[in-house]
Structures are given as C-alpha cells and as structure tokens.
Design a protein around this motif. Structure first.
Motif, PDB file in Angstrom:
ATOM      1  N   PRO A  67       4.059   5.834  -1.585  1.00 55.61           N
ATOM      2  CA  PRO A  67       2.710   5.633  -2.109  1.00 55.61           C
ATOM      3  C   PRO A  67       1.685   5.674  -0.982  1.00 55.61           C
ATOM      4  O   PRO A  67       2.038   5.768   0.202  1.00 55.61           O
ATOM      5  CB  PRO A  67       2.783   4.241  -2.735  1.00 55.61           C
ATOM      6  N   LYS A  68       0.424   5.596  -1.363  1.00 56.01           N
ATOM      7  CA  LYS A  68      -0.643   5.442  -0.370  1.00 56.01           C
ATOM      8  C   LYS A  68      -0.559   4.035   0.218  1.00 56.01           C
ATOM      9  O   LYS A  68      -0.408   3.058  -0.509  1.00 56.01           O
ATOM     10  CB  LYS A  68      -2.004   5.658  -1.035  1.00 56.01           C
ATOM     11  N   LEU A  69      -0.644   3.960   1.545  1.00 54.24           N
ATOM     12  CA  LEU A  69      -0.537   2.674   2.231  1.00 54.24           C
ATOM     13  C   LEU A  69      -1.902   2.301   2.813  1.00 54.24           C
ATOM     14  O   LEU A  69      -2.417   2.984   3.695  1.00 54.24           O
ATOM     15  CB  LEU A  69       0.500   2.783   3.358  1.00 54.24           C
ATOM     16  N   ARG A  70      -2.453   1.207   2.288  1.00 53.52           N
ATOM     17  CA  ARG A  70      -3.710   0.682   2.815  1.00 53.52           C
ATOM     18  C   ARG A  70      -3.451  -0.655   3.503  1.00 53.52           C
ATOM     19  O   ARG A  70      -2.441  -1.309   3.269  1.00 53.52           O
ATOM     20  CB  ARG A  70      -4.747   0.506   1.709  1.00 53.52           C
ATOM     21  N   ALA A  71      -4.427  -1.073   4.315  1.00 49.86           N
ATOM     22  CA  ALA A  71      -4.303  -2.317   5.068  1.00 49.86           C
ATOM     23  C   ALA A  71      -4.611  -3.511   4.176  1.00 49.86           C
ATOM     24  O   ALA A  71      -5.623  -3.522   3.466  1.00 49.86           O
ATOM     25  CB  ALA A  71      -5.250  -2.303   6.266  1.00 49.86           C
ATOM     26  N   TYR A  72      -3.776  -4.518   4.233  1.00 50.10           N
ATOM     27  CA  TYR A  72      -3.958  -5.695   3.383  1.00 50.10           C
ATOM     28  C   TYR A  72      -5.249  -6.433   3.716  1.00 50.10           C
ATOM     29  O   TYR A  72      -5.940  -6.918   2.825  1.00 50.10           O
ATOM     30  CB  TYR A  72      -2.757  -6.633   3.536  1.00 50.10           C
ATOM     31  N   TYR A  73      -5.577  -6.533   4.982  1.00 47.50           N
ATOM     32  CA  TYR A  73      -6.749  -7.306   5.389  1.00 47.50           C
ATOM     33  C   TYR A  73      -8.047  -6.493   5.400  1.00 47.50           C
ATOM     34  O   TYR A  73      -9.108  -7.043   5.664  1.00 47.50           O
ATOM     35  CB  TYR A  73      -6.509  -7.937   6.763  1.00 47.50           C
ATOM     36  N   ASP A  74      -7.953  -5.207   5.132  1.00 49.35           N
ATOM     37  CA  ASP A  74      -9.140  -4.352   4.998  1.00 49.35           C
ATOM     38  C   ASP A  74      -8.776  -3.251   4.014  1.00 49.35           C
ATOM     39  O   ASP A  74      -8.373  -2.160   4.408  1.00 49.35           O
ATOM     40  CB  ASP A  74      -9.554  -3.773   6.350  1.00 49.35           C
ATOM     41  N   LYS A  75      -8.907  -3.546   2.747  1.00 47.69           N
ATOM     42  CA  LYS A  75      -8.272  -2.728   1.717  1.00 47.69           C
ATOM     43  C   LYS A  75      -8.912  -1.364   1.492  1.00 47.69           C
ATOM     44  O   LYS A  75      -8.419  -0.590   0.674  1.00 47.69           O
ATOM     45  CB  LYS A  75      -8.186  -3.525   0.410  1.00 47.69           C
ATOM     46  N   LYS A  76      -9.966  -1.050   2.216  1.00 43.37           N
ATOM     47  CA  LYS A  76     -10.512   0.305   2.166  1.00 43.37           C
ATOM     48  C   LYS A  76      -9.941   1.175   3.285  1.00 43.37           C
ATOM     49  O   LYS A  76     -10.153   2.377   3.306  1.00 43.37           O
ATOM     50  CB  LYS A  76     -12.040   0.263   2.292  1.00 43.37           C
ATOM     51  N   GLN A  77      -9.205   0.545   4.187  1.00 41.04           N
ATOM     52  CA  GLN A  77      -8.706   1.225   5.380  1.00 41.04           C
ATOM     53  C   GLN A  77      -7.240   1.617   5.196  1.00 41.04           C
ATOM     54  O   GLN A  77      -6.437   0.872   4.629  1.00 41.04           O
ATOM     55  CB  GLN A  77      -8.835   0.290   6.585  1.00 41.04           C
ATOM     56  N   PHE A  78      -6.889   2.817   5.669  1.00 37.75           N
ATOM     57  CA  PHE A  78      -5.478   3.186   5.694  1.00 37.75           C
ATOM     58  C   PHE A  78      -4.732   2.278   6.669  1.00 37.75           C
ATOM     59  O   PHE A  78      -5.312   1.755   7.622  1.00 37.75           O
ATOM     60  CB  PHE A  78      -5.304   4.646   6.117  1.00 37.75           C
ATOM     61  N   GLU A  79      -3.429   2.089   6.406  1.00 37.40           N
ATOM     62  CA  GLU A  79      -2.625   1.211   7.251  1.00 37.40           C
ATOM     63  C   GLU A  79      -1.717   2.033   8.155  1.00 37.40           C
ATOM     64  O   GLU A  79      -1.191   3.063   7.754  1.00 37.40           O
ATOM     65  CB  GLU A  79      -1.811   0.245   6.385  1.00 37.40           C
ATOM     66  N   TYR A  80      -1.536   1.543   9.356  1.00 41.05           N
ATOM     67  CA  TYR A  80      -0.849   2.259  10.429  1.00 41.05           C
ATOM     68  C   TYR A  80       0.516   2.825  10.025  1.00 41.05           C
ATOM     69  O   TYR A  80       0.848   3.958  10.347  1.00 41.05           O
ATOM     70  CB  TYR A  80      -0.682   1.301  11.621  1.00 41.05           C
ATOM     71  N   ALA A  81       1.319   2.033   9.311  1.00 43.19           N
ATOM     72  CA  ALA A  81       2.744   2.350   9.138  1.00 43.19           C
ATOM     73  C   ALA A  81       3.027   3.556   8.252  1.00 43.19           C
ATOM     74  O   ALA A  81       4.171   4.023   8.235  1.00 43.19           O
ATOM     75  CB  ALA A  81       3.483   1.141   8.581  1.00 43.19           C
ATOM     76  N   GLY A  82       2.033   4.072   7.517  1.00 47.23           N
ATOM     77  CA  GLY A  82       2.340   5.210   6.648  1.00 47.23           C
ATOM     78  C   GLY A  82       1.126   5.929   6.118  1.00 47.23           C
ATOM     79  O   GLY A  82       1.195   7.120   5.799  1.00 47.23           O
ATOM     80  N   ALA A  83       0.008   5.210   5.995  1.00 54.08           N
ATOM     81  CA  ALA A  83      -1.269   5.784   5.541  1.00 54.08           C
ATOM     82  C   ALA A  83      -1.042   6.713   4.341  1.00 54.08           C
ATOM     83  O   ALA A  83      -0.506   6.284   3.320  1.00 54.08           O
ATOM     84  CB  ALA A  83      -1.963   6.479   6.700  1.00 54.08           C
ATOM     85  N   ALA A  84      -1.413   7.979   4.484  1.00 52.95           N
ATOM     86  CA  ALA A  84      -1.269   8.927   3.370  1.00 52.95           C
ATOM     87  C   ALA A  84      -0.149   9.931   3.623  1.00 52.95           C
ATOM     88  O   ALA A  84      -0.210  11.085   3.193  1.00 52.95           O
ATOM     89  CB  ALA A  84      -2.588   9.660   3.127  1.00 52.95           C
TER      90      ALA A  84
END
Length: 341
Positions: free
Chosen positions: A118-135
């Motif tokens: 799935p799309k991975l977003r950051a938990y603490y900034d939910k508009k931001q992609f997250e490092y570990a997998g992003a898109a």
C-alpha cells in the motif's frame, strides 16, 4: 460468487507493548471478510504477549523461541500460518478499516503479482510519505534503493503525484502483501540478513522467478518508522551496508556483478570518509565491519541455496537506469520525478 482468498495479517513483535496498545486496535477493525490476525512474538521480555492475550483474544499468538530478527522471525512464524496471502505488518503501523480490500483486488486481477504494498505515509505527519516504502521501492544500476516519494532521507508530501498503480522493484516490509505460495517457493527471507534489506532481496528473487511486484495507491497505511533501530544508529548503518552487499552478490547477473561491486566499493569508501569528516567515527567503523563480515560471508556462501534464473538488472521493472546518488548530490535532483530530467 467467487470465494475471497484467505488473508493472514502477521505482526512480528519484539518488546512492542506500547506499539501494540496503540496500533493493534486499528488492525482489529479491518473489514476484510476472510481474515485471520496473528502476533508472532520474537522472544519478548516485556508483557506484550500477556497484553494481547488479555485484550485481544481474537488475535492468534505465535511464540518464537529466540529473537532471530525480522527475517528469521517471520520465516519461523509463517510456517505455522495457513493462508492464501500473508500480510506482514510492522507493529508500529496504523491502518484504516478498508485497507486490505484494494490490494487483494489488485493482486487477484493478475496472478503473476507475487507481492504488493500500500501507500506508506508518516504517522506523525500524515500528508508526508514515510521513509520505509513511500509509494513503492526502486533500485538504481549500482544497487542503491530509494522510493517514489523518498530519495535518501528526503521524503515528499503526498499530493497525489504517485496515485498510479504500477510495477515496482521492491515492496516495503512494513506492510507487505505476499502470496504464501510465492514466499515459500523462493525460500522466504534470507535469515542471514537478520534485519534490513531482506524484503528487497526477497522481491528481487521473486522477480528472477518471473513474478511481478506492485504498488496499490488505493490503500494507505501510516508508519512510525525506526521502532527497532532509528536512522543514524551505527547498527542500522552496519546492517544496511552489509545486507546490501550480500544482496548484490547473490542476485546480480555474473556479467554485472564485478563492475557494480567495484564501483560500490569506491563509493562506500567515500561514504566512510564522509562519515569521519562529519564527526561520526562510529558510522565509519560500521561500514568497515559491514565489508569485513560481507567478505567472510562470501567465502562461505553456497550459490546452490537458490536455483533461480539469472537476469540482468536492466531487464527488470522498477530499476532506474542511472546512478541515484550522483543525480541527487551533483545534479540537485531531490525527488523521484526529477531524477530522469
């Protein structure tokens, strides 16, 4: 009416009581109809197992006798799970109720799709992609990994720029949907990796076996990240460098292996010198230890452990036909979409 494939969400836990307390309720609210939930415990010393037993009796518990890391822990646990599709979910991930259905629908449209994220977003900034997998994970011609939405440590805001489902090179281990038959066909994770890069290695082997790895933007999950080892930890530096080298040696076509690894050696020496100049001697030592252990591993590695077709890296989808770090540092290409300009 077709029968829904059986899905097992398996959360590997190690001393994660606080994460389970915070995030397991969202997983239990999943709406997929043919679903089993598991917590596979990696010999925790906290009270996380007792917590799950007390508050989530609907969740199955698997007790691993030792902590063999992400790779070995999942290999052991998944031998005890019967399902058509495994979902390997980190203990620090929040999900939405309908997060499973879009991914399963995409995988069912093509049985050559072995794994999907799935799309991975950051938990603490939910508009931001997250490092570990992003898109979705990619790789360049020298084996450096990055994501649509994340280059090195720089993440992008999600403005819908990666809302197209597409083939990728690797799917994040933080929320990995994978056909159980494919997982076992290629031998599961390489337990030598312990943690970090094992999902990239697995996806590369799946590609060599002729399968597809995909990204599903209709499903969104939120990842804390760094729950076991935060960015900048020398142990994480060591594992990332060592495991990347092991993965390249195992999976590169013989015609590519020496040229890629010789260039990587030069660039990794530069990375070690840069760490020392930045006042991080522990990181420099971690890179040295990674190479020392990699060379020891290589002397004993038995290539007959995997009997998969040899494929040139540039034949595979999700490969960037350039050197990512060159374009990032010297051409100022900081986002996925600008890399090829």
């Amino acid at each position: 009416m077709s029968v829904l494939p059986s899905v097992a969400v398996v959360i590997l836990n190690w001393n994660g009581r606080s994460f389970l307390e915070k995030f397991l309720p969202s997983v239990c609210r999943s709406t997929y109809k043919n679903l089993q939930l598991y917590v596979a415990d990696n010999a925790s010393t906290d009270d996380s197992v007792e917590y799950v037993r007390s508050y989530f009796p609907e969740v199955n518990i698997i007790l691993n006798a030792t902590n063999d890391g992400f790779a070995g822990g999942y290999n052991t646990a998944l031998k005890q799970v019967k399902a058509d599709i495994y979902v390997l979910l980190n203990q620090d991930v929040e999900v939405e109720p309908g997060w499973i259905e879009p991914v399963i629908a995409q995988m069912m449209r093509d049985h050559h799709i072995a794994a999907c994220q799935p799309k991975l977003r950051a938990y603490y900034d939910k508009k931001q992609f997250e490092y570990a997998g992003a898109a979705g994970g990619w790789m360049d011609i020298l084996g450096y990994t990055f994501c649509r939405g994340r280059i090195l440590y720089r993440t992008e805001e999600d403005n819908g720029q990666y809302d197209d489902a597409q083939d990728i090179f690797w799917a994040t281990g933080a929320a990995l949907f994978i056909r159980s038959s494919c997982f076992h066909e290629v031998g599961g994770f390489d337990a030598d990796f312990f943690a970090h890069m094992e999902e990239v290695d697995l996806c590369w082997r799946l590609k060599r076996a002729g399968y597809r790895i995909c990204y599903c933007p209709e499903s969104v999950v939120y990842h804390v990240g760094g729950g076991s080892l935060p960015q900048g930890n020398p142990r994480k530096v060591y594992l990332n460098f060592r495991n990347n080298l092991m993965m390249l040696w195992k999976n590169l076509h013989p015609a590519d292996r020496w040229i890629v690894l010789s260039q990587r050696f030069f660039l990794d020496v530069l990375a070690a010198v840069k760490s020392l100049a930045a006042g991080k001697p522990a990181d420099m030592k971690a890179i040295y230890l990674a190479y020392r252990h990699y060379y020891r591993w290589r002397r004993t590695y038995d290539p007959s452990r995997q009997r998969l077709p040899e494929k040139r890296l540039l034949e595979l989808t999700g490969v960037f036909h350039g050197i990512m770090i060159w374009r990032y540092y010297f051409l100022n290409r900081k986002t996925f979409r600008t890399l090829e300009r």
